[in-house]
Design an enzyme around this catalytic site. Structure first.
Site, PDB file in Angstrom:
ATOM      1  N   LYS A   1       0.964  -1.289  -0.011  1.00 59.82           N
ATOM      2  CA  LYS A   1       0.061   0.040   0.094  1.00 59.82           C
ATOM      3  C   LYS A   1       0.683   1.218  -0.131  1.00 59.82           C
ATOM      4  O   LYS A   1       0.516   2.270  -0.761  1.00 59.82           O
ATOM      5  CB  LYS A   1      -1.051  -0.166   1.159  1.00 59.82           C
ATOM      6  CG  LYS A   1      -2.230  -1.182   1.226  1.00 59.82           C
ATOM      7  CD  LYS A   1      -3.183  -0.822   2.322  1.00 59.82           C
ATOM      8  CE  LYS A   1      -4.295  -1.671   2.114  1.00 59.82           C
ATOM      9  NZ  LYS A   1      -5.302  -1.521   2.975  1.00 59.82           N
TER      10      LYS A   1
ATOM     11  N   LYS B   1      -6.368 -10.310  -7.103  1.00 59.94           N
ATOM     12  CA  LYS B   1      -7.569 -10.448  -6.420  1.00 59.94           C
ATOM     13  C   LYS B   1      -8.390  -9.455  -6.771  1.00 59.94           C
ATOM     14  O   LYS B   1      -7.941  -8.104  -7.252  1.00 59.94           O
ATOM     15  CB  LYS B   1      -7.253 -10.223  -4.827  1.00 59.94           C
ATOM     16  CG  LYS B   1      -8.432 -10.370  -4.021  1.00 59.94           C
ATOM     17  CD  LYS B   1      -8.294 -10.068  -2.789  1.00 59.94           C
ATOM     18  CE  LYS B   1      -9.353 -10.285  -1.625  1.00 59.94           C
ATOM     19  NZ  LYS B   1      -9.007 -10.183  -0.082  1.00 59.94           N
TER      20      LYS B   1
ATOM     21  N   LYS C   1     -11.438  -3.185  -5.152  1.00 61.54           N
ATOM     22  CA  LYS C   1     -12.075  -1.683  -5.652  1.00 61.54           C
ATOM     23  C   LYS C   1     -11.497  -0.873  -5.984  1.00 61.54           C
ATOM     24  O   LYS C   1     -11.597   0.240  -6.547  1.00 61.54           O
ATOM     25  CB  LYS C   1     -13.155  -1.517  -4.459  1.00 61.54           C
ATOM     26  CG  LYS C   1     -12.601  -1.504  -3.103  1.00 61.54           C
ATOM     27  CD  LYS C   1     -13.489  -1.133  -2.283  1.00 61.54           C
ATOM     28  CE  LYS C   1     -13.143  -1.421  -0.614  1.00 61.54           C
ATOM     29  NZ  LYS C   1     -13.997  -1.571   0.113  1.00 61.54           N
TER      30      LYS C   1
END
Length: 343
Positions: free
Chosen positions: A121, A205, A208
């Site tokens: 991230k 995966k 969103k």
């Protein structure tokens, strides 16, 4: 040497949460929400919109409360019943933050530095990432253990964080000489649909945050949009194989077959038996029909619930009262164990 440390003997409880960032998609539904709905009939469940986690990354000013309502509406549209489960916003229960600070002083830097999701991230410029992003796995441990949850329905990508929660619980129990005070939470990852992948890349995966909307099926997508996304989903030049063994090395095909199986409750072998030898011109329309039939009622309920934000707020407020009622006495015991001054 056998470990004779007393085990936790309290009641079983399930905890999980979802961040209020972006629209929920098919992966969230099959990998998490559908399991939440099933669990509430067999377990004591606490489900949380984790808005404290959301602010570890930049959030557009003024949208967080509405995004929290949207996730709560999606929870209910998918079948989570506030009369059966505790459902609330994380920030409305102070125990999360207080216990996270205590756990920050129990956890060790080396443990948190090993968490791979921070690197993913934060990217290359990790020194500019927030401290909250670095320590959010500790907050996850507090989320779970503020309710002494014994089980957490998680995807494979969250198993490392759950291991950290277990390490923190174990160290707290040992450091403060309170054997069995906190449970060592166990993962619940079994069942179809545990990991739904991108429609454009079967090795990633479904997310969103993916810049391509074609990579996912959102719970708010209409029937035409769902059919179009499945029609455009990446496959390969082969046909549907006869056995699950033959799916290996074909991640996009394996993902689509897995979605079909998860939505219908059928086994992968059953799906392959129906479509073996056929091309995707036959398989994709059938998958689109199954997906639309399953999601259409959820989408309709979702829109109805969103139309009454005041009722969503009342539901979240009731859930916060219930969550506080569970966490408050646990935190009283934590303060006593740690040795804080008490009036």
């Amino acid at each position: 040497m056998t470990d004779t440390t007393p085990a936790y003997t309290g009641p079983e409880r399930v905890f999980s949460g979802i961040q209020p960032t972006g629209s929920l998609h098919l992966g969230n539904y099959l990998g998490a929400l559908k399991k939440f709905v099933d669990l509430q009939d067999t377990h004591d469940c606490v489900f949380c919109v984790v808005d404290l986690h959301a602010i570890t990354m930049p959030v557009e000013k003024g949208v967080l409360a509405d995004q929290t309502r949207q996730i709560a509406a999606a929870f209910m549209a998918c079948g989570i019943d506030p009369a059966k489960s505790v459902m609330y916003a994380q920030s409305s229960v102070p125990a999360h933050v207080e216990l996270a600070w205590i756990f920050n002083c129990v956890a060790r830097m080396g443990w948190v530095e090993r968490m791979t999701q921070f690197k993913d991230k934060a990217g290359k410029d990790s020194e500019r990432a927030s401290v909250g992003l670095f320590t959010y796995p500790v907050l996850q441990a507090a989320d779970i253990l503020a309710y002494k949850a014994t089980h957490v329905p998680v995807g494979e990508d969250q198993k490392q964080h759950l291991e950290l929660s277990r390490d923190i619980a174990d160290r707290f129990n040992r450091e403060y000489d309170v054997p069995g005070f906190f449970p060592l939470p166990e993962p619940l990852i079994k069942g179809p649909g545990a990991r739904i992948m991108s429609l454009k890349d079967g090795t990633k995966k479904m997310s969103k945050s993916d810049p391509s909307d074609l990579s996912r099926i959102n719970l708010v997508d209409d029937s035409d949009t769902i059919a179009r996304k499945i029609r455009k989903a990446t496959t390969d030049a082969g046909v549907i194989p006869e056995t699950a063994e033959e799916l290996k090395g074909r991640p996009e095909v394996e993902n689509l077959v897995g979605i079909f199986a998860a939505l219908t409750g059928r086994g992968v072998e059953s799906i392959l038996g129906e479509f073996a030898g056929q091309g995707f011109g036959a398989f994709k329309p059938a998958l689109a029909d199954v997906t639309v039939a399953h999601l259409a009622p959820i989408t309709a309920r979702y829109r109805d619930i969103l139309a009454d934000p005041a009722e969503i707020d009342r539901t979240l407020a009731r859930g916060a009262q219930q969550a506080n009622a569970i966490a408050a006495p646990i935190m009283d015991d934590v303060r006593r164990v740690v040795g804080f001054w008490r009036p």
